[in-house]
Write a protein that holds these residues in place. Structure first.
Motif, PDB file in Angstrom:
ATOM      1  N   GLU A   1      10.476  -0.358  13.156  1.00 40.86           N
ATOM      2  CA  GLU A   1      11.220  -1.569  12.791  1.00 40.86           C
ATOM      3  C   GLU A   1      10.361  -2.472  11.895  1.00 40.86           C
ATOM      4  O   GLU A   1      10.827  -2.985  10.878  1.00 40.86           O
ATOM      5  CB  GLU A   1      11.629  -2.317  14.059  1.00 40.86           C
ATOM      6  N   LEU A   2       9.094  -2.651  12.263  1.00 36.42           N
ATOM      7  CA  LEU A   2       8.185  -3.459  11.462  1.00 36.42           C
ATOM      8  C   LEU A   2       7.966  -2.814  10.100  1.00 36.42           C
ATOM      9  O   LEU A   2       7.950  -3.499   9.068  1.00 36.42           O
ATOM     10  CB  LEU A   2       6.860  -3.665  12.183  1.00 36.42           C
ATOM     11  N   LYS A   3       7.821  -1.507  10.081  1.00 34.35           N
ATOM     12  CA  LYS A   3       7.648  -0.785   8.815  1.00 34.35           C
ATOM     13  C   LYS A   3       8.834  -1.048   7.902  1.00 34.35           C
ATOM     14  O   LYS A   3       8.669  -1.332   6.709  1.00 34.35           O
ATOM     15  CB  LYS A   3       7.493   0.717   9.073  1.00 34.35           C
ATOM     16  N   ALA A   4      10.042  -0.971   8.439  1.00 39.54           N
ATOM     17  CA  ALA A   4      11.247  -1.195   7.641  1.00 39.54           C
ATOM     18  C   ALA A   4      11.275  -2.615   7.075  1.00 39.54           C
ATOM     19  O   ALA A   4      11.628  -2.815   5.900  1.00 39.54           O
ATOM     20  CB  ALA A   4      12.494  -0.934   8.479  1.00 39.54           C
ATOM     21  N   LYS A   5      10.906  -3.614   7.887  1.00 37.26           N
ATOM     22  CA  LYS A   5      10.892  -5.007   7.421  1.00 37.26           C
ATOM     23  C   LYS A   5       9.892  -5.200   6.281  1.00 37.26           C
ATOM     24  O   LYS A   5      10.182  -5.871   5.293  1.00 37.26           O
ATOM     25  CB  LYS A   5      10.556  -5.956   8.572  1.00 37.26           C
TER      26      LYS A   5
ATOM     27  N   LYS B   1       5.137 -13.391   3.555  1.00 40.52           N
ATOM     28  CA  LYS B   1       6.095 -14.011   4.478  1.00 40.52           C
ATOM     29  C   LYS B   1       6.468 -13.049   5.601  1.00 40.52           C
ATOM     30  O   LYS B   1       6.558 -13.442   6.763  1.00 40.52           O
ATOM     31  CB  LYS B   1       7.357 -14.454   3.728  1.00 40.52           C
ATOM     32  N   ALA B   2       6.677 -11.783   5.269  1.00 38.72           N
ATOM     33  CA  ALA B   2       7.033 -10.790   6.281  1.00 38.72           C
ATOM     34  C   ALA B   2       5.877 -10.576   7.261  1.00 38.72           C
ATOM     35  O   ALA B   2       6.095 -10.433   8.464  1.00 38.72           O
ATOM     36  CB  ALA B   2       7.425  -9.475   5.614  1.00 38.72           C
ATOM     37  N   VAL B   3       4.650 -10.556   6.763  1.00 39.22           N
ATOM     38  CA  VAL B   3       3.475 -10.388   7.621  1.00 39.22           C
ATOM     39  C   VAL B   3       3.335 -11.597   8.549  1.00 39.22           C
ATOM     40  O   VAL B   3       3.077 -11.448   9.746  1.00 39.22           O
ATOM     41  CB  VAL B   3       2.187 -10.183   6.781  1.00 39.22           C
ATOM     42  N   ARG B   4       3.543 -12.794   8.010  1.00 44.03           N
ATOM     43  CA  ARG B   4       3.474 -14.009   8.846  1.00 44.03           C
ATOM     44  C   ARG B   4       4.507 -13.948   9.965  1.00 44.03           C
ATOM     45  O   ARG B   4       4.221 -14.265  11.114  1.00 44.03           O
ATOM     46  CB  ARG B   4       3.728 -15.257   8.003  1.00 44.03           C
ATOM     47  N   GLU B   5       5.721 -13.544   9.614  1.00 41.14           N
ATOM     48  CA  GLU B   5       6.794 -13.467  10.609  1.00 41.14           C
ATOM     49  C   GLU B   5       6.469 -12.437  11.695  1.00 41.14           C
ATOM     50  O   GLU B   5       6.690 -12.670  12.877  1.00 41.14           O
ATOM     51  CB  GLU B   5       8.106 -13.096   9.916  1.00 41.14           C
ATOM     52  N   ALA B   6       5.918 -11.304  11.276  1.00 43.16           N
ATOM     53  CA  ALA B   6       5.650 -10.211  12.216  1.00 43.16           C
ATOM     54  C   ALA B   6       4.468 -10.510  13.139  1.00 43.16           C
ATOM     55  O   ALA B   6       4.470 -10.120  14.297  1.00 43.16           O
ATOM     56  CB  ALA B   6       5.391  -8.920  11.449  1.00 43.16           C
ATOM     57  N   THR B   7       3.462 -11.205  12.603  1.00 43.49           N
ATOM     58  CA  THR B   7       2.234 -11.391  13.370  1.00 43.49           C
ATOM     59  C   THR B   7       2.083 -12.779  13.960  1.00 43.49           C
ATOM     60  O   THR B   7       1.288 -12.974  14.884  1.00 43.49           O
ATOM     61  CB  THR B   7       0.994 -11.133  12.482  1.00 43.49           C
TER      62      THR B   7
ATOM     63  N   ASN C   1       0.090   2.154  15.333  1.00 43.63           N
ATOM     64  CA  ASN C   1      -0.409   1.047  14.520  1.00 43.63           C
ATOM     65  C   ASN C   1       0.363   1.023  13.211  1.00 43.63           C
ATOM     66  O   ASN C   1       0.663   2.068  12.644  1.00 43.63           O
ATOM     67  CB  ASN C   1      -1.893   1.217  14.207  1.00 43.63           C
ATOM     68  N   VAL C   2       0.665  -0.177  12.719  1.00 40.63           N
ATOM     69  CA  VAL C   2       1.347  -0.328  11.446  1.00 40.63           C
ATOM     70  C   VAL C   2       0.313  -0.803  10.435  1.00 40.63           C
ATOM     71  O   VAL C   2      -0.295  -1.861  10.604  1.00 40.63           O
ATOM     72  CB  VAL C   2       2.510  -1.340  11.552  1.00 40.63           C
ATOM     73  N   GLU C   3       0.102   0.013   9.386  1.00 37.44           N
ATOM     74  CA  GLU C   3      -0.912  -0.291   8.386  1.00 37.44           C
ATOM     75  C   GLU C   3      -0.251  -0.588   7.053  1.00 37.44           C
ATOM     76  O   GLU C   3       0.533   0.211   6.539  1.00 37.44           O
ATOM     77  CB  GLU C   3      -1.887   0.876   8.226  1.00 37.44           C
ATOM     78  N   LEU C   4      -0.587  -1.747   6.489  1.00 36.42           N
ATOM     79  CA  LEU C   4      -0.127  -2.126   5.164  1.00 36.42           C
ATOM     80  C   LEU C   4      -1.044  -1.433   4.167  1.00 36.42           C
ATOM     81  O   LEU C   4      -2.248  -1.654   4.173  1.00 36.42           O
ATOM     82  CB  LEU C   4      -0.204  -3.649   4.997  1.00 36.42           C
ATOM     83  N   THR C   5      -0.489  -0.558   3.327  1.00 35.44           N
ATOM     84  CA  THR C   5      -1.313   0.156   2.358  1.00 35.44           C
ATOM     85  C   THR C   5      -1.318  -0.527   1.002  1.00 35.44           C
ATOM     86  O   THR C   5      -2.281  -0.423   0.262  1.00 35.44           O
ATOM     87  CB  THR C   5      -0.853   1.615   2.209  1.00 35.44           C
ATOM     88  N   SER C   6      -0.229  -1.244   0.674  1.00 36.60           N
ATOM     89  CA  SER C   6      -0.144  -1.951  -0.594  1.00 36.60           C
ATOM     90  C   SER C   6       0.922  -3.028  -0.502  1.00 36.60           C
ATOM     91  O   SER C   6       1.963  -2.834   0.129  1.00 36.60           O
ATOM     92  CB  SER C   6       0.207  -0.964  -1.710  1.00 36.60           C
ATOM     93  N   ALA C   7       0.671  -4.154  -1.168  1.00 43.23           N
ATOM     94  CA  ALA C   7       1.636  -5.251  -1.153  1.00 43.23           C
ATOM     95  C   ALA C   7       2.761  -5.037  -2.150  1.00 43.23           C
ATOM     96  O   ALA C   7       3.811  -5.657  -2.030  1.00 43.23           O
ATOM     97  CB  ALA C   7       0.928  -6.570  -1.458  1.00 43.23           C
ATOM     98  N   GLY C   8       2.552  -4.170  -3.111  1.00 45.15           N
ATOM     99  CA  GLY C   8       3.581  -3.951  -4.122  1.00 45.15           C
ATOM    100  C   GLY C   8       3.676  -5.133  -5.066  1.00 45.15           C
ATOM    101  O   GLY C   8       2.768  -5.949  -5.187  1.00 45.15           O
ATOM    102  N   SER C   9       4.809  -5.272  -5.741  1.00 48.20           N
ATOM    103  CA  SER C   9       4.960  -6.311  -6.754  1.00 48.20           C
ATOM    104  C   SER C   9       5.463  -7.630  -6.179  1.00 48.20           C
ATOM    105  O   SER C   9       5.364  -8.668  -6.819  1.00 48.20           O
ATOM    106  CB  SER C   9       5.914  -5.828  -7.850  1.00 48.20           C
TER     107      SER C   9
END
Length: 121
Positions: free
Chosen positions: A106-110, A71-77, A56-64
């Motif tokens: 790969e998703l983590k890197a993006k 946009k990256a989340v939309r593309e991935a999902t 599972n790929v978990e987003l822990t923080s969006a950062g700045s």
């Protein structure tokens, strides 16, 4: 009152998915049970632990750079703008489940390239 199994089964066949979902929840609440399938504990039979094949790929923080991450989340999902924004705003949240190790990395890197903090679990 005797239960007519055949009639009950016919009634279930004609029910909508929503009605069946409500029925399952009501039965769980009424009898204190769960309709979830039991999961065998890893190594319960004394065998060697199997290698993990699903990640599972978990987003822990969006950062700045939140917009880039959305946009990256939309593309991935393939999610819509609102859904992707909600995922990013509600971090930590799982972005994708049951990926191969290569796909997860790969998703983590993006996502990290877009500025997010990500964990593969």
């Amino acid at each position: 009152m005797a239960l007519d199994k055949d009639q009950f089964i016919e009634d279930l066949k004609g029910a909508s998915i929503s009605d069946l979902n409500d029925l399952v929840k009501a039965i769980e609440d009424e009898f204190g049970v769960s309709a979830a399938a039991p999961v065998a504990a890893a190594g319960a039979a004394g065998g060697a632990a199997e290698a993990k094949t699903s990640f599972n790929v978990e987003l822990t923080s969006a950062g700045s750079a939140k917009i880039k991450v959305i946009k990256a989340v939309r593309e991935a999902t393939g999610a819509g703008l609102k859904d992707a924004k909600d995922m990013v705003d509600n971090a930590p949240t799982v972005i994708k489940e049951d990926l191969s190790e290569d796909d997860a990395n790969e998703l983590k890197a993006k996502l990290e390239e877009a500025g997010a903090s990500v964990e593969v679990k």
